[in-house]
Design an enzyme around this catalytic site. Structure first.
Site, PDB file in Angstrom:
ATOM      1  N   LEU A 127       0.851  -1.183   0.000  1.00  9.34           N
ATOM      2  CA  LEU A 127       0.000   0.000   0.000  1.00  9.34           C
ATOM      3  C   LEU A 127       0.887   1.233   0.000  1.00  9.34           C
ATOM      4  O   LEU A 127       1.990   1.218   0.556  1.00  9.34           O
ATOM      5  CB  LEU A 127      -0.906   0.030   1.243  1.00  9.34           C
ATOM      6  CG  LEU A 127      -1.883  -1.137   1.434  1.00  9.34           C
ATOM      7  CD1 LEU A 127      -2.643  -0.952   2.743  1.00  9.34           C
ATOM      8  CD2 LEU A 127      -2.848  -1.226   0.261  1.00  9.34           C
ATOM      9  N   ASP A 128       0.407   2.317  -0.610  1.00 11.96           N
ATOM     10  CA  ASP A 128       1.122   3.584  -0.534  1.00 11.96           C
ATOM     11  C   ASP A 128       1.321   3.967   0.927  1.00 11.96           C
ATOM     12  O   ASP A 128       0.534   3.580   1.798  1.00 11.96           O
ATOM     13  CB  ASP A 128       0.324   4.698  -1.224  1.00 11.96           C
ATOM     14  CG  ASP A 128       0.137   4.456  -2.703  1.00 11.96           C
ATOM     15  OD1 ASP A 128       0.943   3.725  -3.291  1.00 11.96           O
ATOM     16  OD2 ASP A 128      -0.842   5.008  -3.255  1.00 11.96           O
ATOM     17  N   ARG A 129       2.334   4.752   1.188  1.00 16.60           N
ATOM     18  CA  ARG A 129       2.608   5.176   2.566  1.00 16.60           C
ATOM     19  C   ARG A 129       1.394   5.848   3.210  1.00 16.60           C
ATOM     20  O   ARG A 129       1.107   5.640   4.391  1.00 16.60           O
ATOM     21  CB  ARG A 129       3.808   6.137   2.592  1.00 16.60           C
ATOM     22  CG  ARG A 129       4.227   6.582   3.990  1.00 16.60           C
ATOM     23  CD  ARG A 129       5.409   7.525   3.930  1.00 16.60           C
ATOM     24  NE  ARG A 129       5.074   8.784   3.312  1.00 16.60           N
ATOM     25  CZ  ARG A 129       4.491   9.817   3.932  1.00 16.60           C
ATOM     26  NH1 ARG A 129       4.183   9.725   5.219  1.00 16.60           N
ATOM     27  NH2 ARG A 129       4.238  10.928   3.283  1.00 16.60           N
ATOM     28  N   ARG A 227      -6.320   5.992  -6.866  1.00 22.12           N
ATOM     29  CA  ARG A 227      -6.158   7.442  -6.762  1.00 22.12           C
ATOM     30  C   ARG A 227      -6.204   8.101  -8.136  1.00 22.12           C
ATOM     31  O   ARG A 227      -6.898   9.103  -8.342  1.00 22.12           O
ATOM     32  CB  ARG A 227      -4.846   7.762  -6.047  1.00 22.12           C
ATOM     33  CG  ARG A 227      -4.799   7.256  -4.618  1.00 22.12           C
ATOM     34  CD  ARG A 227      -3.387   7.291  -4.040  1.00 22.12           C
ATOM     35  NE  ARG A 227      -2.858   8.642  -3.960  1.00 22.12           N
ATOM     36  CZ  ARG A 227      -1.623   8.930  -3.553  1.00 22.12           C
ATOM     37  NH1 ARG A 227      -0.790   7.950  -3.213  1.00 22.12           N
ATOM     38  NH2 ARG A 227      -1.223  10.186  -3.498  1.00 22.12           N
TER      39      ARG A 227
END
Length: 288
Positions: A127-129, A227
């Site tokens: 997952l993205d930060r 996103r």
């Protein structure tokens, strides 16, 4: 790791994040960007951004990155499921998924030995930060390979909850092609991606004024898929600094479900739509 290197004529004009492969040959592009952002390289003694175009004769020097006092430890990563071959944890927002050598921030991967001291664990998803939620783990290469095969067969379904701008009244699908190569921001090509494993299926859940809570289902997924896809569809996520308005309060994106033959896990978001509305409202007032 090479301590320093001179830019020659062949590299002149390249972005700094690409040219620093000479300093860090074992680190991928995303990792090099993180090191540059953390101040891990100097160009003729000065810090530069990842997009800086290097010039012939400039000296690129790797410098130690000060690691801040740890903010994340194993107790901050709840265990959602533990089986013989697989597990699932809930990654908090602000923690990187994968470890990066020579600095670049804390990571879930670095915490795996503490979370699973009895079994060598491998990340199956990232997952993205800024994104929170379910990250799957395999114990051993055989289990990891089986999971990857299920992904390729379309047998893994991941469900994300997110808060977006605009009213989403009915389900829809975003099937735009995405270009993730060699850039920090994924580019939307606005033409159909024939591989349905890369599509984003969006369903409305609730509304709060001009914001909508939606569920997004994906299969394999690509970097920043939800996103970028939602922003391209006219519904940027609240708190998204790359594709949206970057409201304070964090990115309202959470991996809430993962279903496949070897794992079936759910994890409720740590935020509410009301909190997203408050963040969006505060951002609108500050922009006035």
């Amino acid at each position: 790791m090479t301590a320093q290197v001179a830019v020659d004529a062949a590299q002149a004009g390249e972005r700094l994040d690409r040219a620093t492969v000479l300093l860090w040959p074992g680190i991928g592009l995303r990792g090099r960007r993180r090191l540059i952002e953390a101040g891990g390289v100097l160009v003729d003694g000065r810090t530069r951004g990842a997009a800086y175009r290097v010039r012939a004769g400039e000296i690129l020097a790797a410098v130690p990155v000060d690691r801040p006092e740890a903010h994340f430890a194993a107790p901050h990563v709840p265990l959602l499921f533990r089986g013989a071959a697989y597990a699932a944890v809930s990654k908090p927002a602000g923690l990187h998924s994968a470890a990066i050598a020579h600095g670049g921030g804390e990571s879930l991967e670095a915490l795996l030995p503490e979370l699973f001291p009895e079994s060598p664990a491998l990340l199956l998803s990232r997952l993205d930060r800024l994104t929170s939620g379910i990250v799957s783990v395999a114990f051993g290469e055989t289990a990891a390979a089986r999971y990857r095969a299920l992904e390729d067969a379309g047998a893994v379904e991941k469900t994300y909850h997110c808060v977006v701008h605009g009213v989403v009244a009915a389900p829809f699908v975003v099937d735009f092609k995405l270009d993730t190569a060699d850039r920090a921001k994924t580019r939307v090509r606005f033409r159909t991606q024939p591989d349905t494993l890369r599509h984003t299926f969006v369903s409305p859940l609730s509304r709060e004024g001009s914001l909508s809570l939606v569920a997004c289902r994906i299969a394999k997924g690509a970097r920043h898929q939800i996103r970028a896809h939602l922003a391209a569809a006219g519904h940027p996520l609240v708190g998204d600094p790359l594709y949206g308005r970057g409201e304070e309060g964090g990115l309202f994106l959470h991996c809430a479900g993962l279903a496949c033959p070897v794992l079936d896990v759910t994890d409720a978001p740590p935020w509410t739509v009301a909190e997203a509305a408050a963040a969006a409202g505060a951002n609108a007032k500050s922009a006035e």
